[in-house]
Design an enzyme around this catalytic site. Sequence first.
Site, PDB file in Angstrom:
ATOM      1  N   ASP B  43       0.864  25.420  83.202  1.00 11.39           N
ATOM      2  CA  ASP B  43       0.358  24.243  82.481  1.00 11.39           C
ATOM      3  C   ASP B  43       0.816  22.892  83.040  1.00 11.39           C
ATOM      4  OD1 ASP B  43      -0.055  26.437  80.864  1.00 11.39           O
ATOM      5  OD2 ASP B  43       1.073  25.659  79.160  1.00 11.39           O
ATOM      6  N   ASP B 173       4.399  23.688  72.443  1.00  8.11           N
ATOM      7  CA  ASP B 173       3.476  22.823  73.178  1.00  8.11           C
ATOM      8  C   ASP B 173       3.265  21.466  72.517  1.00  8.11           C
ATOM      9  OD1 ASP B 173       3.295  25.088  74.748  1.00  8.11           O
ATOM     10  OD2 ASP B 173       1.324  25.667  74.048  1.00  8.11           O
TER      11      ASP B 173
END
Lengths: 502, 502
Positions: B43, B173
């Site tokens: 990511d 996240d």
Amino acid sequence: MAHNQSTHQRKMSLSSIVSSGLGSMIDGRPLIHMTPPQGWINDPNGLYYNQLEQKYHMYYQYNPNDTVWDTPLYWGHATSDNLLTWDHHGVAISPDEDDHGIFSGSIVVDKNNTSGYFDDSIDPENRIVALYTLFGDNEKQTQEVAFSNDGGYTFEKYNKNPVIDVNSTQFRDPKVIWHEETQKWVMLLVKSQEYKVQTYVSDNLLDWEFGSNFTKEGYLGFQYECPGLFKTKIENPKEGCVDEKWVLVMAINPGSPIGGSINEYFVGDFDGVTFTPDDHATRFVDTGKDFYAFQAFDNTEDGRIIGVAWASNWQYAQRVPDDLGYRGSMSLVREYTLRYDYTNPETEQLLLVQRPVLDDQYLDVADELAVEAITNFDIKILSSIGDESIKIGFDGKVGEFYINRHTSHVFQRENNFFTERWSNYVEPLTRDTDNNKVYQVYGIVDKNILEVYFNNGAFTSTNTFFFERGIPANIEVTTDVDNSFVEINKLSIRKPWTCIMI
Amino acid sequence: MAHNQSTHQRKMSLSSIVSSGLGSMIDGRPLIHMTPPQGWINDPNGLYYNQLEQKYHMYYQYNPNDTVWDTPLYWGHATSDNLLTWDHHGVAISPDEDDHGIFSGSIVVDKNNTSGYFDDSIDPENRIVALYTLFGDNEKQTQEVAFSNDGGYTFEKYNKNPVIDVNSTQFRDPKVIWHEETQKWVMLLVKSQEYKVQTYVSDNLLDWEFGSNFTKEGYLGFQYECPGLFKTKIENPKEGCVDEKWVLVMAINPGSPIGGSINEYFVGDFDGVTFTPDDHATRFVDTGKDFYAFQAFDNTEDGRIIGVAWASNWQYAQRVPDDLGYRGSMSLVREYTLRYDYTNPETEQLLLVQRPVLDDQYLDVADELAVEAITNFDIKILSSIGDESIKIGFDGKVGEFYINRHTSHVFQRENNFFTERWSNYVEPLTRDTDNNKVYQVYGIVDKNILEVYFNNGAFTSTNTFFFERGIPANIEVTTDVDNSFVEINKLSIRKPWTCIMI
């Protein structure tokens, strides 16, 4: 119909292989999937059970004159005692003009003669009313009614058709149900390009009043088609909660995330006018490429929900091989229930569960089949001729199942839309005492259709395939990773026409 | 960086072919897609623009020690002036234990020193606060803060970490934004396996109060990850209506309908605590297999929304070729706006529109490119060696675009999850005066990544591919149906590192 049985029961580990012959088969036409005698079919229509005759009736979008979709488009007709093999009765309803079509719709049994059409001489179980879309002048789509006095073999159109006309070219697919609680007929329709599933309500099947819109829910694609609504049981209801729920289904085409045609569903409540989903998640009925235009049967003997879909995809339905003079087949008829299943370790969801309706004398092993898979395995289905095979498999590291229907057939090789290889997540059904993930998989191979059912039907994948030569004849199960095992409680393979894998 | 240009402007019909050389390229590493010097990335994290330094900062999930995901997991760091080429700065944030990971998160510029951490000596534009998930003891996931006084090159962890701890292993996240209207910081998080995007609200980036849940929306898959929220302009607002809307994004993995990893989005309103979607439809940010964990940049110079995704898929990310010593790359950085576009003849939807951020000196032709396609065409991208090619194409009868990234590479052949061929519906952008459907397509090929943008970015498909030999070197455009034409207003191909197709 002769059949033989060979059953294997064994535990495999480290590169072990089970290979079982399916034997020779007569030709390439599926044996327990409905196919037309000739020509083109698409959506199933007018599904109902005649309790007097004790037969299941299936109608379908039918062009008997060619193997592609075209007008005049008819309702073809077939009946069955066992939902596996079908007797064909040709055309049931025809359009009045060559550029018209009798589009998709449904049938109800008007036992109480709410329509006023039937004489007392007609047995209540033979008071058959079909409701369909007329694809008429200037492609306008209106809702029409036709009656049958003989249990659905011949029809007379209502002399005041249409019963609903909103002056639209994108308004179709009436699915009518009897709503017990309000004692009303309810029709589901789509305003397809407005992404609306609409309800209409009626006392008599002829005069309809607009009810509600269910709109912009799910994956939208290009348009909605073929709505449906049914109430079915929850296999494992929570204590103190309801044990039945309503399920709304719709089809989208084109525009499936994987390309073309797909069905989706919502679980919720229905008050006779408005469907209220439990949540706004998108769930697909079947994750394969060949499962579209699902419809449930009306008037089943015990109220169970059974239904069927067209086992093809508009992307390539008109281009698949038609050597045998027809194009298109239906899925197996399946029973539909709901079940709370985990989709990850923290969340249970109420999922639509599907099980093929299989005659016990042939196929009664579904509940006995199980795989314990903590690693990789591949299941190959091999052709009787040559080295072609298709396969499904599981990868423990990725945590997903894959489908690979690649063959050497020129149609598959050259068609850009015949996706051959994709995959789907399936949460383990449970875990064993050693915390190994336990999956359950079974499948049915019927000439050129593979239906795979995961976890007792909580996830399914239905796909056609076309071998260049031969027909499915052998199955091979392989696992090739150290320190791993696949336990096959029962591997049952039936000849000549179908098999069940692990 | 030398580049040449060759431009073709012609109308093609009946088997005409345009073939243009892309020339030789240096090696297989993408040139305008961010890749790490070595090791593993996934990511993108902490994306922000430093207005003092006038540089874009990109952090990312990084394992420098191997080409697979593993702990200790770091934030790697790169900066760029042009969003195309990147300078690498190694590790920015490290875990304290070898079995810990600095998981995904975001960066904000705390200009007003709401956190109280920064001295007055630190320029407001250099007051950098990172918020990330610590993957800690017993795999617990907590939200932590780290500060940087030097514009994001080095970080000091907050001495009272964690700032949010709900005792969960599935809680991660953090994406933090400044909400102007309420003058508060807002953090998006996922309770991943409860399918919840949560908001938390803060005055100081350190003390957080729970706000709201956005739950069971979209396609659920196995779990939610990497939430995001931004407000962006509507390109063609309706008269009298708002000209900006909020967009909520989230990632699901595994469980994409096509397998593995995918991003989805919702358009709606946000009041500082609760996001309210305009509708409950499922829409994917990108329909390719390699676009995951999207994140938008903070503090862009003109408030424009730009963002980037990881151009891979957890299904095979750890198995793709790593001959060059690394695995993983980012998508191009793209600008994100909204536009009302028709998705069928009757319905306009507000769609997320994406355009790659390309330096004008190299790539300024996007707006000039157009295809008129009323029939079939294929665009092939051929390898410099051998007969390998990948292709995209359109079929007028089916009405969908397909991607075919089949190559001879052993990885692609043997990996069961590397789907090679699938398709998506794209509504015509418009119709010409003869009512022919007009599509617009352009794409960027960068060594082993193909990004395709349909209809000025209303639909995109991002996919990696691996040639057995050679690198992309030629493009061939073919149409082969009678009475058809493809008009290519401009075909622009740039050497040595990228090309734009019709």
